[in-house]
Design a protein around this motif. Structure first.
Motif, PDB file in Angstrom:
ATOM      1  N   GLY A  86     -50.739 -33.142  19.655  1.00 30.23           N
ATOM      2  CA  GLY A  86     -49.675 -34.102  19.390  1.00 30.23           C
ATOM      3  C   GLY A  86     -48.461 -33.909  20.276  1.00 30.23           C
ATOM      4  O   GLY A  86     -47.625 -34.801  20.413  1.00 30.23           O
ATOM      5  N   ALA A  87     -48.359 -32.736  20.890  1.00 29.26           N
ATOM      6  CA  ALA A  87     -47.239 -32.438  21.779  1.00 29.26           C
ATOM      7  C   ALA A  87     -47.545 -32.753  23.234  1.00 29.26           C
ATOM      8  O   ALA A  87     -46.661 -32.697  24.085  1.00 29.26           O
ATOM      9  N   LEU A  88     -48.789 -33.102  23.513  1.00 31.99           N
ATOM     10  CA  LEU A  88     -49.233 -33.187  24.908  1.00 31.99           C
ATOM     11  C   LEU A  88     -48.922 -34.488  25.635  1.00 31.99           C
ATOM     12  O   LEU A  88     -48.452 -34.445  26.776  1.00 31.99           O
ATOM     13  N   PRO A  89     -49.189 -35.680  25.080  1.00 29.46           N
ATOM     14  CA  PRO A  89     -49.222 -36.888  25.927  1.00 29.46           C
ATOM     15  C   PRO A  89     -47.989 -37.151  26.775  1.00 29.46           C
ATOM     16  O   PRO A  89     -48.114 -37.373  27.985  1.00 29.46           O
ATOM     17  N   ILE A  90     -46.791 -37.154  26.205  1.00 24.79           N
ATOM     18  CA  ILE A  90     -45.632 -37.603  26.977  1.00 24.79           C
ATOM     19  C   ILE A  90     -45.073 -36.511  27.888  1.00 24.79           C
ATOM     20  O   ILE A  90     -44.883 -36.727  29.088  1.00 24.79           O
ATOM     21  N   ALA A  91     -44.799 -35.324  27.333  1.00 25.19           N
ATOM     22  CA  ALA A  91     -44.224 -34.261  28.165  1.00 25.19           C
ATOM     23  C   ALA A  91     -45.188 -33.850  29.270  1.00 25.19           C
ATOM     24  O   ALA A  91     -44.834 -33.838  30.457  1.00 25.19           O
ATOM     25  N   TYR A  92     -46.422 -33.531  28.902  1.00 26.76           N
ATOM     26  CA  TYR A  92     -47.399 -33.107  29.903  1.00 26.76           C
ATOM     27  C   TYR A  92     -47.860 -34.291  30.750  1.00 26.76           C
ATOM     28  O   TYR A  92     -48.138 -34.134  31.941  1.00 26.76           O
ATOM     29  N   GLY A  93     -47.931 -35.469  30.131  1.00 26.13           N
ATOM     30  CA  GLY A  93     -48.296 -36.663  30.893  1.00 26.13           C
ATOM     31  C   GLY A  93     -47.268 -36.999  31.960  1.00 26.13           C
ATOM     32  O   GLY A  93     -47.620 -37.372  33.084  1.00 26.13           O
ATOM     33  N   THR A  94     -45.993 -36.851  31.620  1.00 22.01           N
ATOM     34  CA  THR A  94     -44.937 -37.094  32.599  1.00 22.01           C
ATOM     35  C   THR A  94     -45.080 -36.164  33.796  1.00 22.01           C
ATOM     36  O   THR A  94     -45.027 -36.586  34.962  1.00 22.01           O
ATOM     37  N   SER A  95     -45.277 -34.884  33.519  1.00 28.24           N
ATOM     38  CA  SER A  95     -45.388 -33.911  34.611  1.00 28.24           C
ATOM     39  C   SER A  95     -46.667 -34.103  35.416  1.00 28.24           C
ATOM     40  O   SER A  95     -46.668 -33.965  36.645  1.00 28.24           O
ATOM     41  N   HIS A  96     -47.750 -34.440  34.733  1.00 32.73           N
ATOM     42  CA  HIS A  96     -49.020 -34.627  35.427  1.00 32.73           C
ATOM     43  C   HIS A  96     -48.959 -35.839  36.356  1.00 32.73           C
ATOM     44  O   HIS A  96     -49.360 -35.760  37.533  1.00 32.73           O
ATOM     45  N   VAL A  97     -48.469 -36.962  35.853  1.00 32.22           N
ATOM     46  CA  VAL A  97     -48.352 -38.158  36.695  1.00 32.22           C
ATOM     47  C   VAL A  97     -47.384 -37.895  37.849  1.00 32.22           C
ATOM     48  O   VAL A  97     -47.638 -38.265  39.002  1.00 32.22           O
ATOM     49  N   GLY A  98     -46.276 -37.228  37.537  1.00 36.09           N
ATOM     50  CA  GLY A  98     -45.288 -36.957  38.572  1.00 36.09           C
ATOM     51  C   GLY A  98     -45.800 -36.027  39.659  1.00 36.09           C
ATOM     52  O   GLY A  98     -45.688 -36.316  40.852  1.00 36.09           O
TER      53      GLY A  98
ATOM     54  N   ALA B 141     -31.591 -38.086  53.111  1.00 36.42           N
ATOM     55  CA  ALA B 141     -32.979 -38.424  52.799  1.00 36.42           C
ATOM     56  C   ALA B 141     -33.677 -39.017  54.018  1.00 36.42           C
ATOM     57  O   ALA B 141     -34.861 -38.753  54.268  1.00 36.42           O
ATOM     58  N   LEU B 142     -32.929 -39.807  54.788  1.00 40.04           N
ATOM     59  CA  LEU B 142     -33.487 -40.412  56.001  1.00 40.04           C
ATOM     60  C   LEU B 142     -33.821 -39.338  57.036  1.00 40.04           C
ATOM     61  O   LEU B 142     -34.933 -39.285  57.563  1.00 40.04           O
ATOM     62  N   VAL B 143     -32.849 -38.486  57.333  1.00 43.96           N
ATOM     63  CA  VAL B 143     -33.037 -37.467  58.367  1.00 43.96           C
ATOM     64  C   VAL B 143     -34.136 -36.482  57.986  1.00 43.96           C
ATOM     65  O   VAL B 143     -34.925 -36.040  58.825  1.00 43.96           O
ATOM     66  N   LYS B 144     -34.183 -36.133  56.687  1.00 46.60           N
ATOM     67  CA  LYS B 144     -35.139 -35.130  56.204  1.00 46.60           C
ATOM     68  C   LYS B 144     -36.496 -35.728  55.817  1.00 46.60           C
ATOM     69  O   LYS B 144     -37.412 -35.006  55.437  1.00 46.60           O
ATOM     70  N   ASN B 145     -36.600 -37.061  55.905  1.00 39.55           N
ATOM     71  CA  ASN B 145     -37.854 -37.738  55.534  1.00 39.55           C
ATOM     72  C   ASN B 145     -38.271 -37.452  54.075  1.00 39.55           C
ATOM     73  O   ASN B 145     -39.454 -37.321  53.772  1.00 39.55           O
ATOM     74  N   TRP B 146     -37.293 -37.344  53.190  1.00 34.52           N
ATOM     75  CA  TRP B 146     -37.594 -37.108  51.782  1.00 34.52           C
ATOM     76  C   TRP B 146     -38.167 -38.362  51.131  1.00 34.52           C
ATOM     77  O   TRP B 146     -37.829 -39.496  51.496  1.00 34.52           O
ATOM     78  N   THR B 147     -39.021 -38.151  50.152  1.00 37.06           N
ATOM     79  CA  THR B 147     -39.504 -39.243  49.313  1.00 37.06           C
ATOM     80  C   THR B 147     -38.957 -39.024  47.904  1.00 37.06           C
ATOM     81  O   THR B 147     -39.157 -37.955  47.316  1.00 37.06           O
ATOM     82  N   ILE B 148     -38.266 -40.023  47.388  1.00 36.76           N
ATOM     83  CA  ILE B 148     -37.644 -39.923  46.063  1.00 36.76           C
ATOM     84  C   ILE B 148     -38.448 -40.780  45.092  1.00 36.76           C
ATOM     85  O   ILE B 148     -38.581 -41.994  45.275  1.00 36.76           O
ATOM     86  N   HIS B 149     -38.989 -40.142  44.075  1.00 38.36           N
ATOM     87  CA  HIS B 149     -39.799 -40.834  43.078  1.00 38.36           C
ATOM     88  C   HIS B 149     -39.020 -40.963  41.771  1.00 38.36           C
ATOM     89  O   HIS B 149     -38.727 -39.961  41.108  1.00 38.36           O
ATOM     90  N   GLY B 150     -38.680 -42.175  41.381  1.00 41.08           N
ATOM     91  CA  GLY B 150     -38.188 -42.393  40.024  1.00 41.08           C
ATOM     92  C   GLY B 150     -39.389 -42.477  39.100  1.00 41.08           C
ATOM     93  O   GLY B 150     -40.356 -43.177  39.391  1.00 41.08           O
ATOM     94  N   LEU B 151     -39.363 -41.730  37.995  1.00 38.81           N
ATOM     95  CA  LEU B 151     -40.542 -41.688  37.131  1.00 38.81           C
ATOM     96  C   LEU B 151     -40.185 -42.029  35.690  1.00 38.81           C
ATOM     97  O   LEU B 151     -39.712 -41.182  34.934  1.00 38.81           O
ATOM     98  N   PHE B 152     -40.406 -43.289  35.326  1.00 36.40           N
ATOM     99  CA  PHE B 152     -40.313 -43.729  33.928  1.00 36.40           C
ATOM    100  C   PHE B 152     -41.755 -43.817  33.429  1.00 36.40           C
ATOM    101  O   PHE B 152     -42.431 -44.814  33.606  1.00 36.40           O
ATOM    102  N   TRP B 153     -42.214 -42.745  32.812  1.00 34.58           N
ATOM    103  CA  TRP B 153     -43.622 -42.578  32.458  1.00 34.58           C
ATOM    104  C   TRP B 153     -44.141 -43.738  31.607  1.00 34.58           C
ATOM    105  O   TRP B 153     -45.245 -44.245  31.828  1.00 34.58           O
ATOM    106  N   GLY B 154     -43.351 -44.170  30.644  1.00 33.39           N
ATOM    107  CA  GLY B 154     -43.807 -45.209  29.720  1.00 33.39           C
ATOM    108  C   GLY B 154     -44.126 -46.528  30.391  1.00 33.39           C
ATOM    109  O   GLY B 154     -44.956 -47.300  29.895  1.00 33.39           O
TER     110      GLY B 154
END
Length: 346
Positions: A127-139, A264-277
């Motif tokens: 019951g503790a797994l889907p959202i917290a672990y799902g967020t990290s797994h998808v991310g 971010a441009l110079v360093k070629n970073w990729t920024i991911h916004g993650l709204f899991w739901g």
């Protein structure tokens, strides 16, 4: 049935009384099956996430009409099935997640939205797994493509999502650096085999991480996992490699950090916004595959779920206090009934 109802917006850590935004209803209607493929689940455990706290405060991005029953991920036992249900039978152990409604004794879900809890898995942990672990797994797995040998920096590493990110990082073979506050949290993270744990209450985090990187002959951090925001997130940018991935998970500090676009441009970073739901709407298969893999990892012992605090529904204000005051190491849960039979018997 018993249910926690939010009647107005406000602080859910207040003692349950007329002034509290939440109250326990002991005679809330039992939900009926809504279709031939629906399933009614008697809830065993439901997880508290920071989003639940923000939602009752009225500070979350999704604002349901009042009154509502809060709650998102849960586990339980199948109590009734529709005539078209083929995957489950009465007595099966399942887990799932929902936008609202899990802070109650029973819930109705569509068959396709439920997951079998694998043989031998603890039902409360499921019951503790889907959202917290799902967020990290998808991310980490789906978005940042974390791979073996990369350096992962996890901020707020002792909280629900932070601890899940640490464990998933280790499963992926990453070099994991964890930032947490206080001796108890630091010692717990060390017990998990984290490569470096930094106490944010002592000294410079940046210097501690740089020293570690130099000792390992590593150039920098490849993936930044940030559920905290604020000054800590901004400072952590100094540690990032060229082409690093930044995962924006949340803002537990209360401050939204500014990531300089020119760097971010110079360093070629990729920024991911993650709204899991939102994956439930746009890419539900990603969520389904993610939770299924996590449950298999749980069954194999590749990940473990630390239940830091467990409360009854009538103690919900104390549960929210544990979230607000950052007392938890891992997950805070509300459980129903006794705990004598909580392992899957599939």
């Amino acid at each position: 049935m018993e249910a926690l109802v939010c009647k107005k917006l406000g602080d859910p850590t207040l003692p349950l009384s007329d002034s509290s935004p939440i109250f326990v209803s002991n005679d809330h209607p039992i939900p009926n099956l809504t279709s031939p493929t629906s399933v009614r689940v008697q809830i065993k455990a439901t997880s508290l996430n920071y989003a639940n706290f923000l939602q009752i405060l009225g500070k979350y991005q999704e604002k349901p009409p009042l009154p509502f029953i809060p709650g998102s991920d849960y586990s339980g036992v199948v109590e009734a099935v529709g005539t078209g249900v083929t995957k489950f039978k009465i007595g099966d152990f399942v887990c799932s997640f929902t936008a609202l409604g899990s802070f109650a004794g029973k819930i109705v879900a569509e068959e396709k939205d439920l997951f079998c809890v694998p043989d031998g898995c603890d039902l409360v942990a499921a019951g503790a797994l889907p959202i917290a672990y799902g967020t990290s797994h998808v991310g980490l797995v789906h978005r940042a493509r974390l791979s073996a040998g990369q350096v992962l920096l996890v901020l707020g590493a002792a909280g629900g999502v932070g601890l899940s990110a640490v464990q998933i990082g280790k499963v992926c073979g990453a070099i994991v650096i964890a930032v947490a506050r206080g001796t108890e949290k630091v010692n717990f993270l060390k017990s998990l085999g984290v490569d470096l744990v930094v106490d944010s209450s002592e000294g410079s985090i940046i210097e501690s991480v740089k020293k570690f990187l130099r000792a390992r002959k590593l150039k920098g951090v490849d993936v930044l996992y940030d559920p905290v925001g604020g000054k800590l997130a901004k400072e952590s940018l100094k540690l990032l490699n060229w082409a690093a991935n930044i995962l924006v998970i949340g803002f537990a500090s209360g401050e939204v950090p500014v990531i300089p676009a020119n760097i971010a441009l110079v360093k070629n970073w990729t920024i991911h916004g993650l709204f899991w739901g939102s994956y439930k709407i746009h890419q539900p298969k990603v969520l389904e595959d993610s939770v299924a893999e996590l449950l298999s990892w749980l069954a194999k012992g590749l990940i473990t779920i630390n239940i830091s605090h467990s409360y009854t529904l009538s103690e919900a204000n104390l549960a929210f206090s544990a979230i607000k005051e950052r007392k938890a190491i891992g997950k805070v849960m509300i459980t129903f009934g006794d705990n004598r039979e909580t392992r899957s018997r599939l």
